[in-house]
Design an enzyme around this catalytic site. Structure first.
Site, short mmCIF file in Angstrom:
data_model
loop_
_atom_site.label_atom_id
_atom_site.label_comp_id
_atom_site.label_asym_id
_atom_site.label_seq_id
_atom_site.Cartn_x
_atom_site.Cartn_y
_atom_site.Cartn_z
N GLU A 9 28.94 -2.62 -72.55
CA GLU A 9 29.27 -3.50 -71.42
C GLU A 9 30.69 -3.24 -70.93
O GLU A 9 31.64 -3.31 -71.71
CB GLU A 9 29.11 -4.95 -71.86
CG GLU A 9 27.76 -5.23 -72.51
CD GLU A 9 27.69 -6.59 -73.18
OE1 GLU A 9 28.34 -7.53 -72.71
OE2 GLU A 9 26.99 -6.70 -74.21
N ARG A 62 16.33 -10.82 -69.03
CA ARG A 62 16.73 -10.15 -70.28
C ARG A 62 16.53 -8.64 -70.16
O ARG A 62 15.40 -8.15 -70.18
CB ARG A 62 15.89 -10.68 -71.45
CG ARG A 62 16.18 -10.00 -72.76
CD ARG A 62 17.53 -10.32 -73.35
NE ARG A 62 17.60 -11.71 -73.81
CZ ARG A 62 18.75 -12.31 -74.15
NH1 ARG A 62 19.90 -11.66 -74.08
NH2 ARG A 62 18.74 -13.57 -74.54
N HIS A 66 26.76 -6.26 -68.16
CA HIS A 66 26.18 -6.35 -69.51
C HIS A 66 24.99 -5.38 -69.61
O HIS A 66 23.83 -5.80 -69.73
CB HIS A 66 25.73 -7.80 -69.70
CG HIS A 66 25.33 -8.21 -71.07
ND1 HIS A 66 24.42 -7.52 -71.84
CD2 HIS A 66 25.73 -9.27 -71.81
CE1 HIS A 66 24.27 -8.15 -72.99
NE2 HIS A 66 25.05 -9.22 -73.00
C1 BG6 Z 1 26.67 -10.04 -75.75
C2 BG6 Z 1 27.49 -10.99 -76.58
O1 BG6 Z 1 27.43 -9.52 -74.73
O2 BG6 Z 1 25.57 -10.76 -75.17
C3 BG6 Z 1 26.60 -11.57 -77.67
O3 BG6 Z 1 28.60 -10.30 -77.13
C4 BG6 Z 1 25.40 -12.24 -77.03
O4 BG6 Z 1 27.35 -12.47 -78.45
C5 BG6 Z 1 24.67 -11.27 -76.13
O5 BG6 Z 1 24.53 -12.70 -78.06
C6 BG6 Z 1 23.46 -11.84 -75.41
O6 BG6 Z 1 23.81 -12.98 -74.70
P1 BG6 Z 1 22.73 -13.82 -73.92
O7 BG6 Z 1 23.42 -15.04 -73.41
O8 BG6 Z 1 22.22 -12.96 -72.81
O9 BG6 Z 1 21.63 -14.13 -74.92
#
Ligand code: BG6
Length: 300
Positions: A271, A71, A167
């Protein structure tokens, strides 16, 4: 910690160590910047150019588990974005951020930047959720800019299509005080409370609530203006037609086990991607490279 995932000779600027959760991690330290990259997901978790504070944000609650995504930093979303269209059991944002990548090249250039090349170990056999063969290579350049290039090739005999996103989580002092410019007049899919299409209008993006938007048909550079850190972060891109902007705000942050309840003001995701109607279709033998280039500028 020797690992078969490192198949390149390492220059003096790159070292391999056991990182969080004992996952193998590369440390890059050259005259221009410092960076950290996990082989799990080829995940860049830190980049700090000389003279600046860290640019990427990491959650203090990240799982650090080989079966889970990291994360923060730069997860690679591939070959789908968000939940899988039909298979509820398939992992969100695809399998690339959950798999091991192998370091196949590491070198410094004459300007002092360090270039790393990673290859995805594709799932075998290909998962039912995306039944294609794939060759994905990720190029990371650590210098006064951070350059990330995801190269996807279709080695198979059938056409395939995929979504992708770098991302990127950026560290900001307080998301409520920042503005993002570069997307004025752009249509976007607003994913908060069901999906609806809107237009950004003339104003920069400001954050007053949960924000989860897919900006469509845009190749523009985006700039994060952060008065708290007195800097601008600029994201330029090529062969990317969508930009996703995300901050979970209070309730969604609380709902995520790997995201601290009070961490949401410290970050924003901008992103670089090809998602939704911009999914990439690859003919057999064809390849596609999407690049994000990140710079930081101090504001006097
Ligand atoms: C973003 C999405 O890119 O990532 C969101 O648009 C999502 O909808 C977020 O909640 C986090 O995703 P994840 O799978 O890493 O919890």
């Amino acid at each position: 910690m020797p690992t078969p995932l490192v198949r390149a000779a390492l220059p003096a600027t790159v070292s391999l160590e056991s990182g969080e959760g004992q996952l193998p991690r590369l440390i890059v330290a050259n005259a221009l910047a410092r960076a950290e990259i996990y082989l799990h997901g080829a995940h860049v978790t830190a980049w700090q150019p000389q003279g600046h504070e860290p640019v990427l944000w990491m959650s203090r609650k990240s799982a650090w588990d080989a079966t889970k995504p990291i994360r923060g930093g730069v997860p690679i979303c591939f070959p789908w974005f968000g939940p899988h269209a039909t298979d509820k059991t398939a992992p969100g944002h695809g399998f690339a951020r959950l798999l091991d990548w192998t370091l196949v090249e590491a070198r410094d250039d004459e300007r002092g930047a360090t270039h790393l090349t990673f290859e995805l170990t594709p799932p075998a056999p290909p998962p039912a959720a995306w039944p294609h063969t794939v060759a994905a290579t990720y190029h990371v350049t650590v210098g006064s800019s951070l350059v990330l290039a995801l190269d996807v090739r279709n080695p198979g005999t059938d056409a395939s299509s995929f979504e992708e996103a770098l991302h990127t989580y950026f560290a900001v002092r307080d998301v409520r005080a920042i503005e993002i410019s570069g997307l004025a007049g752009t249509d976007y899919l607003d994913k908060v409370g069901g999906t609806s299409q809107r237009n950004q209008g003339a104003e920069p993006i400001r954050f007053t609530a949960e924000t989860d938007r897919v900006y469509l048909n845009t190749q523009a550079a985006c700039t994060i203006h952060d008065p708290g850190t007195r800097r601008r972060i600029v994201v330029r891109k090529s062969r990317s037609n969508a930009t996703v902007v995300w901050n979970p705000w209070v309730d969604k942050a609380r709902a995520m086990p790997d995201f601290g309840d009070d961490e949401w003001p410290e970050m924003v995701c901008v992103e670089t991607g090809n998602v939704n109607l911009h999914a990439v279709r690859l003919a057999p033998g064809a390849s596609h490279t999407m690049t994000a280039t990140i710079d930081v500028v101090a504001v006097p």
